[in-house]
Motif scaffolding. Structure first.
Motif, PDB file in Angstrom:
ATOM      1  N   GLU A 219       0.830  -1.203   0.000  1.00 27.30           N
ATOM      2  CA  GLU A 219       0.000   0.000   0.000  1.00 27.30           C
ATOM      3  C   GLU A 219       0.865   1.254   0.000  1.00 27.30           C
ATOM      4  O   GLU A 219       0.552   2.242  -0.679  1.00 27.30           O
ATOM      5  CB  GLU A 219      -0.932   0.001   1.207  1.00 27.30           C
ATOM      6  N   PHE A 220       1.942   1.227   0.743  1.00 28.96           N
ATOM      7  CA  PHE A 220       2.851   2.370   0.822  1.00 28.96           C
ATOM      8  C   PHE A 220       3.403   2.723  -0.557  1.00 28.96           C
ATOM      9  O   PHE A 220       3.337   3.884  -1.001  1.00 28.96           O
ATOM     10  CB  PHE A 220       3.982   2.046   1.804  1.00 28.96           C
ATOM     11  N   LEU A 221       3.937   1.726  -1.272  1.00 20.64           N
ATOM     12  CA  LEU A 221       4.534   2.000  -2.578  1.00 20.64           C
ATOM     13  C   LEU A 221       3.476   2.340  -3.624  1.00 20.64           C
ATOM     14  O   LEU A 221       3.682   3.218  -4.464  1.00 20.64           O
ATOM     15  CB  LEU A 221       5.358   0.798  -3.038  1.00 20.64           C
ATOM     16  N   GLU A 222       2.342   1.668  -3.581  1.00 24.02           N
ATOM     17  CA  GLU A 222       1.269   1.976  -4.523  1.00 24.02           C
ATOM     18  C   GLU A 222       0.729   3.389  -4.307  1.00 24.02           C
ATOM     19  O   GLU A 222       0.384   4.095  -5.263  1.00 24.02           O
ATOM     20  CB  GLU A 222       0.161   0.937  -4.391  1.00 24.02           C
ATOM     21  N   THR A 223       0.701   3.813  -3.055  1.00 24.61           N
ATOM     22  CA  THR A 223       0.256   5.176  -2.763  1.00 24.61           C
ATOM     23  C   THR A 223       1.252   6.200  -3.291  1.00 24.61           C
ATOM     24  O   THR A 223       0.860   7.282  -3.761  1.00 24.61           O
ATOM     25  CB  THR A 223       0.046   5.351  -1.250  1.00 24.61           C
ATOM     26  N   CYS A 224       2.533   5.872  -3.251  1.00 25.73           N
ATOM     27  CA  CYS A 224       3.553   6.766  -3.822  1.00 25.73           C
ATOM     28  C   CYS A 224       3.345   6.921  -5.329  1.00 25.73           C
ATOM     29  O   CYS A 224       3.497   8.027  -5.877  1.00 25.73           O
ATOM     30  CB  CYS A 224       4.946   6.225  -3.536  1.00 25.73           C
ATOM     31  N   ILE A 225       2.986   5.831  -6.002  1.00 25.55           N
ATOM     32  CA  ILE A 225       2.718   5.908  -7.445  1.00 25.55           C
ATOM     33  C   ILE A 225       1.499   6.784  -7.700  1.00 25.55           C
ATOM     34  O   ILE A 225       1.509   7.668  -8.570  1.00 25.55           O
ATOM     35  CB  ILE A 225       2.491   4.496  -8.029  1.00 25.55           C
ATOM     36  N   GLN A 226       0.438   6.557  -6.938  1.00 28.65           N
ATOM     37  CA  GLN A 226      -0.792   7.333  -7.118  1.00 28.65           C
ATOM     38  C   GLN A 226      -0.564   8.818  -6.873  1.00 28.65           C
ATOM     39  O   GLN A 226      -1.055   9.671  -7.621  1.00 28.65           O
ATOM     40  CB  GLN A 226      -1.870   6.804  -6.180  1.00 28.65           C
ATOM     41  N   ALA A 227       0.196   9.136  -5.823  1.00 30.30           N
ATOM     42  CA  ALA A 227       0.420  10.540  -5.477  1.00 30.30           C
ATOM     43  C   ALA A 227       1.192  11.274  -6.568  1.00 30.30           C
ATOM     44  O   ALA A 227       0.909  12.442  -6.866  1.00 30.30           O
ATOM     45  CB  ALA A 227       1.165  10.636  -4.145  1.00 30.30           C
ATOM     46  N   THR A 228       2.164  10.589  -7.161  1.00 28.12           N
ATOM     47  CA  THR A 228       2.998  11.228  -8.179  1.00 28.12           C
ATOM     48  C   THR A 228       2.381  11.162  -9.570  1.00 28.12           C
ATOM     49  O   THR A 228       2.829  11.866 -10.486  1.00 28.12           O
ATOM     50  CB  THR A 228       4.388  10.568  -8.223  1.00 28.12           C
ATOM     51  N   GLY A 229       1.356  10.303  -9.748  1.00 25.58           N
ATOM     52  CA  GLY A 229       0.723  10.170 -11.054  1.00 25.58           C
ATOM     53  C   GLY A 229       1.624   9.551 -12.105  1.00 25.58           C
ATOM     54  O   GLY A 229       1.468   9.810 -13.299  1.00 25.58           O
ATOM     55  N   SER A 230       2.564   8.712 -11.677  1.00 26.02           N
ATOM     56  CA  SER A 230       3.556   8.165 -12.599  1.00 26.02           C
ATOM     57  C   SER A 230       3.091   6.838 -13.202  1.00 26.02           C
ATOM     58  O   SER A 230       2.073   6.262 -12.809  1.00 26.02           O
ATOM     59  CB  SER A 230       4.879   7.954 -11.870  1.00 26.02           C
TER      60      SER A 230
END
Length: 327
Positions: A219-230
């Motif tokens: 969840e932590f890493l997936e949230t980082c992807i979502q936040a950056t829109g990458s």
């Protein structure tokens, strides 16, 4: 506020100001404190560096110092009789390694001394700081044993590194297990709980970190992807593969620890005491998103504490590992 211009200190200062408190910030002048504080300059490591604190009275002091315990001792002695309560932001690193999963504040701690100078490791320094604060303030000393701290203003580089890496996109080395629980504390939640505890006149040690399993590595890493829109693609990899390649947990891959004693100590701690005293932890989505917004607001490059090593796997090593990885 001793400090008050960076990370945990800044979050605490801003929280106190939001409460309508009158805040005095004692700092070296390297960074601007939040607007609305009374600013005092000094260097607690220098001869005569506490002179600006010779006068004045305060209801409470919050101290985030993490180096020589003698600096905590000296300022605590100077403020004795002029401060009501002393909140020292310590660390769960004060517990003897390995502290088993589920350990609380009763776990054995490392040795330390209030009078030690700079030549001590982090855990010993924090324990010495605890002893220094307690030696002067007794039950009026609050020992906030923080775990992994994340959030806006981070100057260690852990969450900023992951966010920057995700923003770059492509295949990303994702350390498993994917469902491994993580414990951390948002600096703002740390600040809020600490000031609430001061108001409640609490004293003694409290583990300050989210409950076990507050989020997972996935969840932590997936949230980082979502936040950056990458368009980053997580390549989940077993701990054995990572360790066999010489890639280091915690430093090369911030936040992550493989299953074992270090993981149990860092991500399986007992925080029942703090929860019963009002600890509330915001979602990983809020912490990650707010940190990304802050990082963008300052140009995308996070500040780096000069006394801490730079963290994060370099791009060439990651790419080389992913190329060689079977499948």
């Amino acid at each position: 506020m001793l400090g008050g211009t960076e990370f945990v200190g800044r979050a605490t200062t801003e929280d106190a100001l939001a409460r309508g408190w009158e805040v005095t910030v004692f700092h070296r002048g390297r960074h601007e404190p939040p607007k609305g504080v009374a600013s005092l300059h000094g260097d607690r490591t220098a001869e005569g560096g506490l002179q600006a604190l010779n006068d004045g009275e305060w209801d409470a002091v919050v101290d985030t110092w993490s180096s020589a315990p003698s600096a905590v001792r000296d300022v605590a002695r100077l403020l004795d009789g002029r401060v009501g309560r002393y909140a020292y932001i310590s660390s769960r690193s004060v517990y003897q390694f390995p502290a088993p999963a589920g350990s609380g504040e009763e776990a054995a701690v490392v040795g330390g001394s209030p009078g030690e100078g700079d030549d001590v490791d982090y855990a010993t320094a924090k324990r010495g700081g605890e002893l220094a604060a307690t030696q002067v303030f007794g039950e009026r000393a609050l020992l906030v044993r923080a775990g992994l701290v994340l959030g806006p203003y981070e100057n260690i580089g852990r969450l900023p590194w992951w966010l920057t890496r995700m923003a770059r996109g492509g295949a990303v080395l994702a350390p498993g297990p994917r469902d491994a629980g993580l414990q951390y504390i948002d600096a703002r939640d740390l600040a809020t709980w600490t000031l609430d505890a001061v108001e409640q006149e609490l004293g003694g040690p409290f583990n300050l970190v989210s409950p076990p399993g507050h989020t997972t590595m996935g969840e932590f890493l997936e949230t980082c992807i979502q936040a950056t829109g990458s368009d980053a693609e997580l390549v989940w990899t077993s701990p054995k593969e990572i360790l066999d390649a010489g890639i280091q947990p915690w430093t090369d891959l911030p936040v992550w620890l493989p299953p074992g004693e270090a993981y149990d100590m860092m991500h399986q701690g007992n925080v029942a005491k703090a929860l019963s005293a009002g600890l509330r932890c915001r979602s990983v989505q809020e912490t990650v998103t707010d940190t990304w917004e802050w990082l963008q607001s300052i140009g995308g490059r996070a500040p780096q504490r000069p006394d801490r090593p730079v963290v994060g796997l370099d791009a060439e090593t990651e790419a080389k590992f992913l190329r060689r990885r079977p499948g």
